[in-house]
Design an enzyme around this catalytic site. Sequence first.
Site, PDB file in Angstrom:
ATOM      1  N   GLU A 161      -6.377 -24.387 -32.117  1.00 21.90           N
ATOM      2  CA  GLU A 161      -6.855 -25.648 -32.705  1.00 21.90           C
ATOM      3  C   GLU A 161      -8.258 -25.567 -33.309  1.00 21.90           C
ATOM      4  O   GLU A 161      -9.112 -26.396 -33.003  1.00 21.90           O
ATOM      5  CB  GLU A 161      -6.809 -26.761 -31.640  1.00 21.90           C
ATOM      6  N   GLU A 266       4.947 -25.358 -28.756  1.00 20.40           N
ATOM      7  CA  GLU A 266       4.743 -26.442 -27.777  1.00 20.40           C
ATOM      8  C   GLU A 266       5.677 -27.594 -28.115  1.00 20.40           C
ATOM      9  O   GLU A 266       5.269 -28.762 -28.168  1.00 20.40           O
ATOM     10  CB  GLU A 266       3.277 -26.901 -27.792  1.00 20.40           C
TER      11      GLU A 266
HETATM   12  C1  XIL Z   1      -2.075 -30.046 -22.472  1.00 23.50           C
HETATM   13  C2  XIL Z   1      -1.394 -29.940 -21.111  1.00 23.50           C
HETATM   14  O1  XIL Z   1      -0.006 -30.109 -21.293  1.00 23.50           O
HETATM   15  C3  XIL Z   1      -1.935 -30.983 -20.163  1.00 23.50           C
HETATM   16  O2  XIL Z   1      -1.425 -30.785 -18.857  1.00 23.50           O
HETATM   17  C4  XIL Z   1      -3.460 -30.941 -20.142  1.00 23.50           C
HETATM   18  O3  XIL Z   1      -3.941 -32.013 -19.358  1.00 23.50           O
HETATM   19  C5  XIL Z   1      -4.028 -31.039 -21.534  1.00 23.50           C
HETATM   20  O4  XIL Z   1      -3.475 -30.017 -22.349  1.00 23.50           O
HETATM   21  N1  XIL Z   1      -2.225 -28.550 -27.347  1.00 23.50           N
HETATM   22  C6  XIL Z   1      -2.337 -27.421 -26.551  1.00 23.50           C
HETATM   23  C7  XIL Z   1      -2.020 -27.502 -25.122  1.00 23.50           C
HETATM   24  O5  XIL Z   1      -2.602 -26.321 -27.080  1.00 23.50           O
HETATM   25  O6  XIL Z   1      -2.785 -26.622 -24.340  1.00 23.50           O
HETATM   26  C8  XIL Z   1      -2.157 -28.922 -24.600  1.00 23.50           C
HETATM   27  O7  XIL Z   1      -1.669 -28.950 -23.256  1.00 23.50           O
HETATM   28  C9  XIL Z   1      -1.400 -29.902 -25.472  1.00 23.50           C
HETATM   29  C10 XIL Z   1      -1.926 -29.875 -26.886  1.00 23.50           C
END
Ligand code: XIL
Length: 378
Positions: A161, A266
């Site tokens: 990101e 994701e």
């Molecule tokens: C999220 C997790 O799912 C949560 O448990 C945590 O509180 C916050 O992060 N983008 C990403 C992930 O790259 O690491 C994030 O995961 C969601 C958005």
Amino acid sequence: MSKKSFIRFTFSAWLFIMTCTGGEKAAAQNTQTPPLKEIFKNDFLIGTAMNAQQIEEKDAAADRLIKQQFNAVTPENVMKAEIIQPGWNKYDFDLADKLVAYAQQNNIKVNAHTLIWHSQLPAFMHGMRDADSVRQYFINHITNVASRYDGKVYSWDVVNEALNEDGTLRKSIFLEKLGDNYIVEAFRLAQKAAPHTKLYYNDYNIEQPEKRAGAIAVIKKIQAAGVRIDGVGIQGHWKAGTVPMQNIEESIKEFSALGIEVMFTELDLGVLPNPWNNNTAEVSSTAKGSAAMNPYANGLPDSVEQMQSKAYADLFSLFMKYKNNVTRGTFWGVNDGQSWLNGWPIPGSTNYPLLFDRNFKPKAAFYSVIATVTPRGN
Ligand code: XIL
């Protein structure tokens, strides 16, 4: 027979044969659910995020499903900086090591997540002013963490990101203190520390044209510096019903043209209204709840489940069309009840973004996803 029951029937028959021939141990354990990893084995890896409870094997039902269904895992949190280096030069590898051992025992590939990210940084990094300290942290963190797992994990999300929606670089502590070459430097350090590990750039919304152009510029810059980057991860936190299919297809083509792998890292297709009418996955953006924002607290209506099932089918049909370029699809969680979308962006939500329901039962979307692969023998 409807198409759906035909598919269910075909897979039951397939499972029966596999069971009789002793071909698939995992399938034999649960004759209801054909394993995703088996169905997509000639196409791409199928992954899930794993939370700390699951890594500690305190969630037996999830454990069974993970071993049965997936051949790739991404730690949802335990390899993030705030957990793995909670104090300056003080590392806590406990849960990360457990995950690696679990994956090794079960023949699962680990995508380690993530080395450099503006979120979930350790407290000692908050408000760090001194550029030399940031540089020291940056070098030590990448070197120590990536080298420990080299040869043990399959891949790293080296940088996560780093981009704004308009494709410019996000104003993070790393950009501010290290300058705009920091992404190339992160990959250079990772390459040195982890020569046997694949190295990826990961972000949300990089299927969108402007942000995608920014990602392409970043990737080209890494390549032009003679530094290795093996792939790009499109996160895929989309909303069922408004999945940007055309942009995703263009992105697969454009990223592949750079000679790198494309992954969907994701995946979750949420069904709740979005408080801002956009598609951000910025974890620090939260909103206040209301009944209107949480309409399915007492269950998911069939019409919505079918709509989601169609959205997943379209998406996986596209992945199958580009199976020579797409190397992994990872779901961000095992079942609906375990998804981060129940707590983000609105705490206390009841969302249904994944393929398995709160009882680990496959949903309509599960069957529509597996139906994108022609059953063997046909
Ligand atoms: C999220 C997790 O799912 C949560 O448990 C945590 O509180 C916050 O992060 N983008 C990403 C992930 O790259 O690491 C994030 O995961 C969601 C958005």
